[in-house]
Write a protein that holds these residues in place. Structure first.
Motif, mmCIF file in Angstrom:
data_model
loop_
_atom_site.group_PDB
_atom_site.id
_atom_site.type_symbol
_atom_site.label_atom_id
_atom_site.label_comp_id
_atom_site.label_asym_id
_atom_site.label_seq_id
_atom_site.Cartn_x
_atom_site.Cartn_y
_atom_site.Cartn_z
ATOM 1 N N LEU A 80 -0.905 6.159 32.280
ATOM 2 C CA LEU A 80 -0.070 6.979 31.413
ATOM 3 C C LEU A 80 0.864 7.817 32.275
ATOM 4 C CD1 LEU A 80 -2.757 8.244 28.843
ATOM 5 C CD2 LEU A 80 -1.138 6.350 28.568
ATOM 6 N N ASN A 81 2.154 7.526 32.208
ATOM 7 C CA ASN A 81 3.155 8.249 32.982
ATOM 8 C C ASN A 81 2.827 8.257 34.475
ATOM 9 O OD1 ASN A 81 4.640 8.972 30.618
ATOM 10 N ND2 ASN A 81 3.201 10.663 30.248
ATOM 11 N N GLY A 82 2.351 7.131 34.970
ATOM 12 C CA GLY A 82 2.042 6.988 36.384
ATOM 13 C C GLY A 82 0.707 7.541 36.818
ATOM 14 N N VAL A 83 -0.078 8.047 35.869
ATOM 15 C CA VAL A 83 -1.386 8.636 36.176
ATOM 16 C C VAL A 83 -2.487 7.747 35.600
ATOM 17 C CG1 VAL A 83 -2.900 10.637 35.833
ATOM 18 C CG2 VAL A 83 -0.443 10.968 36.206
ATOM 19 N N GLY A 84 -3.447 7.349 36.431
ATOM 20 C CA GLY A 84 -4.586 6.592 35.938
ATOM 21 C C GLY A 84 -5.467 7.474 35.072
ATOM 22 N N THR A 85 -5.792 7.000 33.875
ATOM 23 C CA THR A 85 -6.531 7.807 32.908
ATOM 24 C C THR A 85 -7.701 7.006 32.363
ATOM 25 O OG1 THR A 85 -4.477 8.945 32.280
ATOM 26 C CG2 THR A 85 -6.343 9.128 30.762
ATOM 27 N N CYS A 86 -8.918 7.561 32.492
ATOM 28 C CA CYS A 86 -10.131 6.878 32.031
ATOM 29 C C CYS A 86 -10.912 7.790 31.102
ATOM 30 C CB CYS A 86 -11.036 6.498 33.207
ATOM 31 S SG CYS A 86 -10.266 5.430 34.439
ATOM 32 N N GLN A 87 -11.444 7.231 30.026
ATOM 33 C CA GLN A 87 -12.278 8.010 29.117
ATOM 34 C C GLN A 87 -13.545 8.476 29.834
ATOM 35 O OE1 GLN A 87 -12.994 6.180 25.290
ATOM 36 N NE2 GLN A 87 -11.039 5.099 25.350
ATOM 37 N N GLN A 88 -13.996 9.685 29.520
ATOM 38 C CA GLN A 88 -15.185 10.249 30.150
ATOM 39 C C GLN A 88 -16.494 9.666 29.609
ATOM 40 O OE1 GLN A 88 -15.407 14.526 30.278
ATOM 41 N NE2 GLN A 88 -13.280 14.770 30.951
ATOM 42 N N LEU A 89 -16.457 9.110 28.425
ATOM 43 C CA LEU A 89 -17.676 8.660 27.758
ATOM 44 C C LEU A 89 -18.441 7.666 28.627
ATOM 45 C CD1 LEU A 89 -19.262 8.900 25.081
ATOM 46 C CD2 LEU A 89 -17.979 6.899 24.271
ATOM 47 N N PHE A 90 -19.713 7.951 28.851
ATOM 48 C CA PHE A 90 -20.657 7.100 29.590
ATOM 49 C C PHE A 90 -20.414 7.055 31.097
ATOM 50 C CE2 PHE A 90 -20.485 4.748 25.381
ATOM 51 C CZ PHE A 90 -21.618 5.385 24.876
ATOM 52 N N VAL A 91 -19.435 7.783 31.614
ATOM 53 C CA VAL A 91 -19.190 7.800 33.054
ATOM 54 C C VAL A 91 -20.162 8.768 33.729
ATOM 55 C CG1 VAL A 91 -17.533 8.332 34.882
ATOM 56 C CG2 VAL A 91 -16.774 7.158 32.803
ATOM 57 N N ARG A 92 -20.838 8.296 34.781
ATOM 58 C CA ARG A 92 -21.853 9.100 35.463
ATOM 59 C C ARG A 92 -21.449 9.518 36.874
ATOM 60 N NH1 ARG A 92 -24.594 4.592 33.934
ATOM 61 N NH2 ARG A 92 -25.007 4.100 36.125
ATOM 62 N N SER A 93 -20.572 8.761 37.512
ATOM 63 C CA SER A 93 -20.204 9.090 38.884
ATOM 64 C C SER A 93 -18.893 8.407 39.263
ATOM 65 C CB SER A 93 -21.305 8.676 39.863
ATOM 66 O OG SER A 93 -21.551 7.285 39.773
ATOM 67 N N LEU A 94 -18.361 8.787 40.440
ATOM 68 C CA LEU A 94 -17.089 8.262 40.929
ATOM 69 C C LEU A 94 -17.263 7.688 42.331
ATOM 70 C CD1 LEU A 94 -14.829 11.355 40.103
ATOM 71 C CD2 LEU A 94 -15.262 9.394 38.615
ATOM 72 N N VAL A 95 -16.470 6.668 42.647
ATOM 73 C CA VAL A 95 -16.347 6.171 44.016
ATOM 74 C C VAL A 95 -14.858 6.189 44.359
ATOM 75 C CG1 VAL A 95 -16.617 4.213 45.579
ATOM 76 C CG2 VAL A 95 -18.405 4.722 43.902
ATOM 77 N N ILE A 96 -14.508 6.886 45.433
ATOM 78 C CA ILE A 96 -13.115 6.994 45.862
ATOM 79 C C ILE A 96 -13.031 6.516 47.304
ATOM 80 C CG2 ILE A 96 -11.160 8.549 46.191
ATOM 81 C CD1 ILE A 96 -12.624 10.455 44.200
ATOM 82 N N ASP A 97 -12.324 5.430 47.539
ATOM 83 C CA ASP A 97 -12.178 4.868 48.875
ATOM 84 C C ASP A 97 -10.691 4.778 49.211
ATOM 85 O OD1 ASP A 97 -12.480 3.639 51.298
ATOM 86 O OD2 ASP A 97 -12.845 1.651 50.479
ATOM 87 N N VAL A 98 -10.231 5.615 50.145
ATOM 88 C CA VAL A 98 -8.809 5.630 50.494
ATOM 89 C C VAL A 98 -8.489 4.688 51.655
ATOM 90 C CG1 VAL A 98 -8.283 7.879 49.531
ATOM 91 C CG2 VAL A 98 -9.218 7.751 51.832
#
Length: 207
Positions: A80-98
């Motif tokens: 959305l407008n260049g920003v990645g957007t994910c629903q929070q429902l059922f999300v428990r954790s994040l993995v960020i690998d640059v």
């Protein structure tokens, strides 16, 4: 730790699938959101909270000043407008690998989720949020700051700076194999392993 092992297994599969990508990729799978940079790409990513549909659907947002465009590879996520957007429902954790190059990744203080943050090759700056984060610098001269939460710090080969001051006891601290590492930590934190310069040394009590 079992959740971390599952995340790493899924993450390995994600990397294989993202080999031909041309931008940072977002995927949600099994309650974990993966943000994986493209090889050779410099990243400046900020993960925050938001909402869509008039505030009725809470979201996690991924903005990257240097990755353009962000690709969506699966799950309840969209661009959305260049920003990645994910629903929070059922999300428990994040993995960020640059991955490679000199990157910056930051999790906003509005998030309560824990994140696995991986720097890769390059001089990286990783800043966690209030959740229980795992910060891995890997190669290069890295700066790791977990902020709140019971965090895990793993520097790598390179002269790293670890900032664990938050008034809370963290879980594990290692500056890695590089020389000249600097650790600034709370007295309640465990002793830093392989940290040449520390404001508190050998304060852990025997069990």
């Amino acid at each position: 730790m079992r959740r971390i092992a599952i995340a790493l297994t899924i993450f390995g599969t994600m990397l294989l699938g993202a080999t031909g990508a041309h931008a940072a990729t977002i995927t949600e799978s099994g309650g974990i959101i993966f943000y994986v940079a493209d090889q050779g790409e410099r990243n400046d990513v900020v993960v925050d909270t938001g909402s869509v549909l008039g505030g009725s659907v809470p979201t996690y947002t991924f903005a990257d000043a240097d990755a353009n465009p962000i690709s969506i590879a699966g799950g309840p996520c969209e661009l959305l407008n260049g920003v990645g957007t994910c629903q929070q429902l059922f999300v428990r954790s994040l993995v960020i690998d640059v991955r490679d190059r000199d990157d910056t990744a930051q999790v906003a203080e509005t998030l309560g989720l824990g994140a696995l943050m991986i720097g890769g090759r390059g001089n990286d700056t990783l800043v966690g949020g209030p959740g229980n984060d795992i910060l891995k610098g890997n190669d290069g001269r890295d700066s790791l700051r977990g902020r709140e939460g019971a965090d895990v710090y793993k520097g790598g080969r390179g002269r790293d700076t670890l900032q664990t001051l938050d008034g809370r006891r963290d879980t594990f601290i290692s500056c890695g194999d590089g020389g000249g590492d600097v650790l600034r930590k709370d007295k309640v934190d465990p002793s830093g392993r392989h940290c040449e310069n520390s404001n508190h040394k050998n304060i852990s009590k025997p069990h």
